[in-house]
Write an enzyme that holds these catalytic residues in place. Sequence first.
Site, PDB file in Angstrom:
ATOM      1  CG  HIS A 280       1.080  -0.830   1.769  1.00 38.66           C
ATOM      2  ND1 HIS A 280       2.094  -1.159   0.629  1.00 38.66           N
ATOM      3  CD2 HIS A 280       1.514   0.623   1.862  1.00 38.66           C
ATOM      4  CE1 HIS A 280       2.493   0.248   0.045  1.00 38.66           C
ATOM      5  NE2 HIS A 280       2.047   1.167   0.897  1.00 38.66           N
ATOM      6  CG  ASP A 292       4.787   3.543  -0.704  1.00 36.45           C
ATOM      7  OD1 ASP A 292       4.098   3.138   0.192  1.00 36.45           O
ATOM      8  OD2 ASP A 292       4.276   4.018  -1.816  1.00 36.45           O
ATOM      9  CD  GLU A 326      -1.491   2.111  -0.192  1.00 34.08           C
ATOM     10  OE1 GLU A 326      -2.032   3.085   0.002  1.00 34.08           O
ATOM     11  OE2 GLU A 326      -0.529   1.630  -0.770  1.00 34.08           O
ATOM     12  CD  GLU A 327       1.679   1.944  -3.321  1.00 35.30           C
ATOM     13  OE1 GLU A 327       0.852   2.667  -3.478  1.00 35.30           O
ATOM     14  OE2 GLU A 327       2.463   1.849  -2.511  1.00 35.30           O
ATOM     15  CG  ASP A 354       1.560   3.522   3.525  1.00 38.96           C
ATOM     16  OD1 ASP A 354       2.722   3.534   2.786  1.00 38.96           O
ATOM     17  OD2 ASP A 354       0.284   3.530   2.941  1.00 38.96           O
ATOM     18  CG  HIS A 425       4.090   6.010  -5.959  1.00 42.49           C
ATOM     19  ND1 HIS A 425       2.438   6.469  -6.274  1.00 42.49           N
ATOM     20  CD2 HIS A 425       3.886   5.173  -4.690  1.00 42.49           C
ATOM     21  CE1 HIS A 425       1.835   5.753  -5.255  1.00 42.49           C
ATOM     22  NE2 HIS A 425       2.611   5.070  -4.440  1.00 42.49           N
TER      23      HIS A 425
END
Length: 468
Positions: A280, A292, A326-327, A354, A425
């Site tokens: 992604h 990520d 995606e997130e 991912d 994140h």
Amino acid sequence: MKKPTLLLCAVTLLCNLSLLKVSATEYTNQEVVSNLQHNALKSDLAYKIAESLTVEVGPRLAGSHENALAVDWAEAKLKSLGFDKVYREPVTVPVWQRGEASAAVIAPYPQKLIITALGGSVATPTQGLQATVIRFNDLQSLIAAEPSLVAGKIVFIDQKTERHKNGSGYGKSVGGRANGAVEAARKGAVAVLIRSIGTDHDRMAHTGLMHYQDGVPKIPAAALTNPDATQLDAMLTRGHEVTLALKMTPKDLGTTTTYNVIGEVTGSSKPKEIVLLGAHLDSWDEGTGAIDDAAGVAIVTAAAKLIGDQPKRPARTVRVVLFAAEEIGLIGGKAYAAQHQAEMNDHYIAAESDFGAGRIYRADVKVNSAALSAVQQQLSVLAAQGVTNGDNQARGGSEVSLLPAYGVPVASLRQDGEDYFDYHHTPNDTLDKIEPAALAQNVAVYASFAYQMAQSILPLRPLTSGSK
């Protein structure tokens, strides 16, 4: 008796010739795979791709100006690498702006706490809010609580995330992040705080998507850093009411259009059949989105590029899909499935990177059970990179997990995620967390997997009953 004998000899000869042809093909495939692995391990292409994305674009929250730059970057990068076909497909996404977030203990032990808004959260009132805190071990404890205990308070969900190589601890604790605001609001809470869904000890909060539900009031939702969650818990154990002041200013700015970006290495004899490699393109806005998922973008792009550079292309097309958004809810993956529904039968197998850049140690698949042993035999070429065969219960990765519902076989190339949730994140998701040698091993594995599957003659469908 001579004619039957001659016929038997002819059949035997044809069978032997067929076996020789298959053996020769397998030998050629193994030779190519060996070459792919060698080239991947000595190449720094993947690292350069990840560096380019994190440095030249940086954080790229879906719907943001930076995300639009990332789409342009991806299209230009795939073209510069010589993919046969490069295109983008539109995806409608919500636009959410993080704003500022602050929290402080007002009583009995005044001090600041470090928080970040969860993705999609509403703001507090302009002046902020103050309320006492009620703590729960996990989401289930909150659900079971009497509403009278929760009404008018700030709910604190204090569930720690377990550290596991396969990342399974995340699945156990992420429910509080995703659904905590809904369950707290049902019982009259004014806000929800969660212990960060992470395994680190840094004073950096982990963001991530949360949900609201129609008919349930929307309350502000934020994550505390793990040290601050521990501090708040220690205050609460002293038996006094703890009062917090909370102020958050996120905004909902409507919707916009972003894109899935797709590049293809065209197959030589079965160009309409597809081996899909996904990652992604978007990221959260706190770090630079390195593990990520710039790492995943780099891995699948470099793997397909290496296959395209071979003197002879494999039978099937290798399609790289850099998914949008995606997130914030697999929006790009859902759009891809809808837009490509007519060609789902042409998708031979799919896999997605991912989960950072840790070394791959196991290959799981989801195929027809009758083909499992033969598929594992084909994937035994991954043993040279320390990869063992796993089970037939693969999900395939974030967006790719949507495809088995359409009958598409998938694979999960399992990475070592022991430290993945230390950075996931957070502002700490930066390029220095990627080990170049481990990234190259990922490329070697993905290139080998994709080439073997692009050449395979095995029938992988229908998926085993219950695979949906």
